[in-house]
Design a protein around this motif. Structure first.
Motif, PDB file in Angstrom:
ATOM      1  N   LYS A  87       0.809  -1.176   0.000  1.00  0.00           N
ATOM      2  CA  LYS A  87       0.000   0.000   0.000  1.00  0.00           C
ATOM      3  C   LYS A  87       0.842   1.223   0.000  1.00  0.00           C
ATOM      4  N   ALA A  88       1.932   1.158   0.619  1.00  0.00           N
ATOM      5  CA  ALA A  88       2.707   2.351   0.654  1.00  0.00           C
ATOM      6  C   ALA A  88       3.203   2.734  -0.681  1.00  0.00           C
ATOM      7  N   ALA A  89       3.644   1.804  -1.378  1.00  0.00           N
ATOM      8  CA  ALA A  89       4.251   2.141  -2.622  1.00  0.00           C
ATOM      9  C   ALA A  89       3.305   2.214  -3.737  1.00  0.00           C
ATOM     10  N   GLU A  90       2.289   2.098  -3.518  1.00  0.00           N
ATOM     11  CA  GLU A  90       1.361   1.951  -4.543  1.00  0.00           C
ATOM     12  C   GLU A  90       1.407   2.907  -5.559  1.00  0.00           C
ATOM     13  N   GLN A  91       1.630   2.584  -6.538  1.00  0.00           N
ATOM     14  CA  GLN A  91       1.519   3.476  -7.578  1.00  0.00           C
ATOM     15  C   GLN A  91       0.539   2.815  -8.338  1.00  0.00           C
ATOM     16  N   ARG A  92      -0.344   3.437  -8.752  1.00  0.00           N
ATOM     17  CA  ARG A  92      -1.302   2.803  -9.509  1.00  0.00           C
ATOM     18  C   ARG A  92      -0.668   2.257 -10.665  1.00  0.00           C
ATOM     19  N   ASN A  93       0.303   2.820 -11.081  1.00  0.00           N
ATOM     20  CA  ASN A  93       0.862   2.245 -12.177  1.00  0.00           C
ATOM     21  C   ASN A  93       2.138   1.766 -11.775  1.00  0.00           C
TER      22      ASN A  93
ATOM     23  N   TRP B  53       6.481  -4.202 -10.516  1.00  0.00           N
ATOM     24  CA  TRP B  53       5.272  -4.548 -11.261  1.00  0.00           C
ATOM     25  C   TRP B  53       4.879  -3.364 -12.118  1.00  0.00           C
ATOM     26  N   THR B  54       3.911  -3.550 -12.967  1.00  0.00           N
ATOM     27  CA  THR B  54       3.472  -2.415 -13.781  1.00  0.00           C
ATOM     28  C   THR B  54       2.165  -1.821 -13.279  1.00  0.00           C
ATOM     29  N   TYR B  55       1.279  -2.644 -12.764  1.00  0.00           N
ATOM     30  CA  TYR B  55       0.090  -2.070 -12.134  1.00  0.00           C
ATOM     31  C   TYR B  55      -0.597  -3.067 -11.213  1.00  0.00           C
ATOM     32  N   GLY B  56      -1.429  -2.524 -10.348  1.00  0.00           N
ATOM     33  CA  GLY B  56      -2.182  -3.348  -9.419  1.00  0.00           C
ATOM     34  C   GLY B  56      -3.153  -2.451  -8.675  1.00  0.00           C
ATOM     35  N   TYR B  57      -4.187  -3.004  -8.117  1.00  0.00           N
ATOM     36  CA  TYR B  57      -5.234  -2.205  -7.472  1.00  0.00           C
ATOM     37  C   TYR B  57      -5.805  -2.809  -6.198  1.00  0.00           C
TER      38      TYR B  57
ATOM     39  N   MET C 235      -8.716  -4.495 -13.338  1.00  0.00           N
ATOM     40  CA  MET C 235      -7.517  -5.234 -13.730  1.00  0.00           C
ATOM     41  C   MET C 235      -7.494  -5.526 -15.237  1.00  0.00           C
ATOM     42  N   VAL C 236      -8.672  -5.691 -15.787  1.00  0.00           N
ATOM     43  CA  VAL C 236      -8.768  -6.024 -17.212  1.00  0.00           C
ATOM     44  C   VAL C 236      -8.949  -4.791 -18.090  1.00  0.00           C
ATOM     45  N   ASN C 237      -9.638  -3.800 -17.549  1.00  0.00           N
ATOM     46  CA  ASN C 237      -9.965  -2.642 -18.383  1.00  0.00           C
ATOM     47  C   ASN C 237      -9.143  -1.386 -18.120  1.00  0.00           C
ATOM     48  N   THR C 238      -8.195  -1.457 -17.230  1.00  0.00           N
ATOM     49  CA  THR C 238      -7.360  -0.287 -16.970  1.00  0.00           C
ATOM     50  C   THR C 238      -6.587   0.128 -18.225  1.00  0.00           C
ATOM     51  N   GLU C 239      -6.339   1.397 -18.314  1.00  0.00           N
ATOM     52  CA  GLU C 239      -5.547   1.877 -19.452  1.00  0.00           C
ATOM     53  C   GLU C 239      -4.079   1.462 -19.288  1.00  0.00           C
TER      54      GLU C 239
END
Ligand code: ZN
Length: 288
Positions: A39-45, A221-225, A241-245
């Protein structure tokens, strides 16, 4: 593949049998159990920084004596990697492999849902990496779960012994976190991890060096939510997860051992495939 390795191994054994070196194990694990998620590092991307490294793997067929470890290493290296990691933690084909791939990864395992996730993936014939934490591998029951996940065919990655932010630790502590966990995993499944993911994606120069010495490929990683409150719901998570840009060829998807994630897995797998993505087999990834 296993068969082929077996045949190759046999051939090697027939021709030359060299002496083996005993692997030593030093199990260390730190008692700390700070488990948090990215959570801390979360970058959406998600991507965060640097490094890559590598390692060798030792696949040991315990049926064969350990005296043939050297030979096994030769066999391991004979497996042709088809993908390599990029500077942004995605994957690209080395030659002509399909470029429309996505890698599934599950961190903070094996807590309560990893085995269920593994079974679901197995039914769907979807490969993945489970990045495990040492503090989830203390009891015989927990170790059994790891063994089951491994035996279902999934790659086991190193996510450190206690999930402590590596930049806050001394070198010796980082070594315990990383090498100590590899020793522990090897004791349980007979193989050392080939992939490393730092807690929160926070790598250090020394942790990258250790991973390289251990023959592990470092990957963020490249993305996660799934750590965002908004997506702690199977339906919403599967949708994003499937429809993110952020989904593109070679994407490296971060998920966790969580209830809503476990429920979303079938839709995520089907959704990605529906968009034409092949789920990347970790055994095809080039490691150091
Ligand atoms: Zn984590």
């Amino acid at each position: 593949m296993k068969q082929m390795v077996g045949v190759l191994l046999l051939a090697l054994l027939l021709t030359a049998c060299a002496g083996g070196q005993a692997e030593e194990t030093q199990g260390s694990k730190q008692p700390e159990t700070s488990e948090t998620d990215e959570k801390a590092a979360e970058q959406r991307n998600g991507e965060s920084d640097k490094e890559t490294d590598e390692e060798s793997e030792d696949k040991n067929s315990q049926s064969e004596a350990d005296e043939h470890k050297k030979d096994e290493t030769v066999v391991a290296n004979a497996v042709e990697p088809k993908y390599e990691i990029t500077d942004t933690w995605s994957f690209k084909p080395i030659d002509q492999a399909n470029e429309q791939v996505a890698l599934l990864t599950f961190d903070d395992a094996p807590d309560e849902h990893a085995l269920e996730i593994a079974k679901t993936l197995k039914e769907l014939e979807a490969p993945a990496i489970f990045f495990v934490n040492g503090h989830f591998l203390d009891t015989s029951e927990e170790k059994k779960v790891l063994k089951q996940i491994h035996e279902l065919g999934f790659a086991i990655g190193n996510h450190t012994a206690t999930h402590t932010s590596l930049p806050t630790l001394s070198k010796e502590q980082q070594k315990q976190e990383i090498v100590g966990l590899n020793d522990k995993v090897e004791e349980i499944i007979g193989e050392r991890p080939q992939f490393f993911r730092a807690p929160h994606g926070q790598n250090t120069e020394y942790s990258k060096q250790l991973a390289a010495e251990e023959g592990m490929l470092v990957m963020n990683w490249t993305y996660g939510y799934d750590w965002n409150a908004e997506y702690q719901d199977a339906e919403r998570l599967a949708d994003i997860m499937v429809n993110t840009e952020l989904l593109y060829n070679g994407a490296n998807l971060l998920m966790h051992d969580r209830e809503w994630t476990a429920k979303a897995v079938p839709e995520i797998v089907k959704g990605l495939r529906g968009k034409g993505y092949e789920l990347l087999d970790p055994s095809l990834i080039k490691t150091p």
